[in-house]
Enzyme design. Structure first.
Site, PDB file in Angstrom:
ATOM      1  N   HIS A 174      36.528  40.379  41.897  1.00 14.63           N
ATOM      2  CA  HIS A 174      36.693  41.584  41.077  1.00 14.63           C
ATOM      3  C   HIS A 174      35.524  42.550  41.242  1.00 14.63           C
ATOM      4  O   HIS A 174      35.702  43.768  41.178  1.00 14.63           O
ATOM      5  CB  HIS A 174      36.852  41.192  39.602  1.00 14.63           C
ATOM      6  CG  HIS A 174      37.197  42.334  38.712  1.00 14.63           C
ATOM      7  ND1 HIS A 174      38.302  43.138  38.910  1.00 14.63           N
ATOM      8  CD2 HIS A 174      36.577  42.835  37.606  1.00 14.63           C
ATOM      9  CE1 HIS A 174      38.359  44.067  37.968  1.00 14.63           C
ATOM     10  NE2 HIS A 174      37.317  43.918  37.173  1.00 14.63           N
TER      11      HIS A 174
ATOM     12  N   ASP B 208      40.390  39.345  44.355  1.00 12.10           N
ATOM     13  CA  ASP B 208      40.241  39.638  42.927  1.00 12.10           C
ATOM     14  C   ASP B 208      41.326  38.883  42.168  1.00 12.10           C
ATOM     15  O   ASP B 208      42.485  39.286  42.143  1.00 12.10           O
ATOM     16  CB  ASP B 208      40.366  41.147  42.694  1.00 12.10           C
ATOM     17  CG  ASP B 208      40.173  41.546  41.243  1.00 12.10           C
ATOM     18  OD1 ASP B 208      40.014  40.656  40.383  1.00 12.10           O
ATOM     19  OD2 ASP B 208      40.182  42.763  40.964  1.00 12.10           O
TER      20      ASP B 208
ATOM     21  N   SER C 244      38.734  48.629  37.008  1.00  9.79           N
ATOM     22  CA  SER C 244      38.894  47.599  35.988  1.00  9.79           C
ATOM     23  C   SER C 244      39.372  48.235  34.688  1.00  9.79           C
ATOM     24  O   SER C 244      40.391  48.932  34.666  1.00  9.79           O
ATOM     25  CB  SER C 244      37.564  46.850  35.809  1.00  9.79           C
ATOM     26  OG  SER C 244      37.711  45.704  35.002  1.00  9.79           O
TER      27      SER C 244
END
Length: 384
Positions: free
Chosen positions: A353, A320, A148
């Site tokens: 995610h 995601d 991320s």
């Protein structure tokens, strides 16, 4: 079980920031795992995401339940094996988990920074991390790795210090935020700054915390971290058992918590508001917004990534939607345009995610295989 020990290093010299400001007399909290080899060639830097810290793996001797946020990935015999690699976790400037941040005292004024803490960027964090590595005597990293926002830092490392990185592992990330992601961040920030207890960011002096805003910010964020499939599987349209309903199945209230998903989000928001700092949230989400290495090249990502010279592993997850596989493919294409050595895995996982933090055998094996090959090359004395 790996026993972790938090450490701190003070830096007196000013650190120039992208904004034109600078910060001095700051501390960085960090942890290390494993042993640095004789030629210091086995160091791996882990960059953290929004609400994580330098506590990457293991537990503290006096806090056996406080497990590192990537402990399933990092440790003896794990995908990133600390029996073979020296792993470093660093808490970013502006965080609320040890490194100097808004709740600390500004050495130039003697007052708590609060909202006056300077705006920091991904590039600033990388520069601060480089200073820490300098102090540890590590000139080159075997790898830099993150998921991320941590993946953005890993990518930025390859552009800011290409000669200091042999491998970059970029997981569930993107070369910049799209408009939708910036919008989510802005709504979360508005929730915080419009909380009456925010006091223009100087709430410390008032002895209050803008918990209402933090709760809403976390609820918004958490929705984006999960996939629709996971939400439906875990919660669906189930009602809270504790709520007394009439024969229709509903209590018919606009303010009661009726559905399980509502209860879950409120729980996550309440928990977050107890430990996270509001000014830190504003700083980190804005750093996310600003990151865009292609901006200086007219939006041409291939030109931007031409500076990178290391080998890459990129990983994305099918569900995601916050950092979709399409964003990883953009980076893969740009790197291939520059004839870089790139491995790419797109994992069909249902978790959204959050998948980059969870146990998925295919994901863990991809990372394990990549680091196994790296370790083999190091042991043979070759260029990893």
């Amino acid at each position: 079980m790996l026993i972790a020990e938090s450490q701190s290093m003070l830096f007196e010299a000013p650190l120039p920031l992208q904004s034109g400001a600078s910060i001095r007399g700051y501390s960085l909290s960090y942890e290390t795992y494993g042993t640095l080899n004789a030629d210091k060639s086995n160091a791996v830097l882990i960059c953290h995401a929004l609400n994580a810290s330098h506590h990457v793996a293991g537990v503290y001797a006096d806090q056996p339940k406080n497990m590192g946020w990537w402990d399933n990935m990092i440790g003896p015999g794990k995908s990133l094996d600390t029996d073979r690699f020296f792993v470093i976790g660093v808490n970013n400037l502006g965080s609320c988990f040890g490194s100097t941040g808004p709740m600390h005292t500004n050495p130039d004024t003697g007052r708590v920074y609060g909202a006056d803490f300077p705006v920091v960027t991904v590039e600033d964090w990388v520069n601060a991390q480089a200073r820490l590595l300098d102090a540890l005597g590590i000139e080159q990293l075997a790898a830099v790795m993150g998921g991320s926002l941590g993946g953005m830092q890993a990518l930025s490392w390859t552009l800011q210090y290409p000669e200091r990185v042999k491998h970059a592992v970029v997981v569930a990330s993107a070369p910049n935020l799209n408009a939708e992601n910036i919008a989510f961040n802005e709504v979360a920030r508005r929730a915080i700054v419009t909380d009456p207890d925010f006091n223009d960011g100087h709430f410390y002096a008032k002895g209050v915390v803008p918990k209402r805003g933090l709760r809403i910010a976390r609820m918004i964020g958490h929705i984006t971290y999960l996939s629709d499939d996971v939400m439906n599987e875990k919660f669906g349209r189930e009602l809270r058992q504790a709520v007394t309903h009439n024969a229709t199945g509903y209590k018919y209230s606009t303010q009661e918590v009726e559905f399980q998903i509502e209860s879950y989000l409120r729980y996550q928001g309440d928990k977050f508001s107890e430990y996270f700092d509001a000014n830190t949230y504003l700083l980190i989400t804005r750093a996310l917004d600003y990151f865009d290495p292609a901006r200086a090249f007219g939006g041409d990502l291939s030109q931007a990534l031409a500076r990178a010279s290391c080998k890459f592993l990129l990983v994305s997850f099918s569900t995601d939607w916050r950092f979709s596989p399409a964003r990883s493919r953009e980076m893969v294409k740009a790197l291939l345009d520059n004839r870089r050595d790139v491995s790419y895995a797109e994992i069909d996982a249902p978790h959204g995610h959050d998948a980059f933090l969870l146990d998925d055998a295919r994901y863990m094996n991809v990372v394990r295989s990549y680091f196994d090959n790296m370790a083999k090359t190091l042991s043979e004395g070759g260029a990893a």
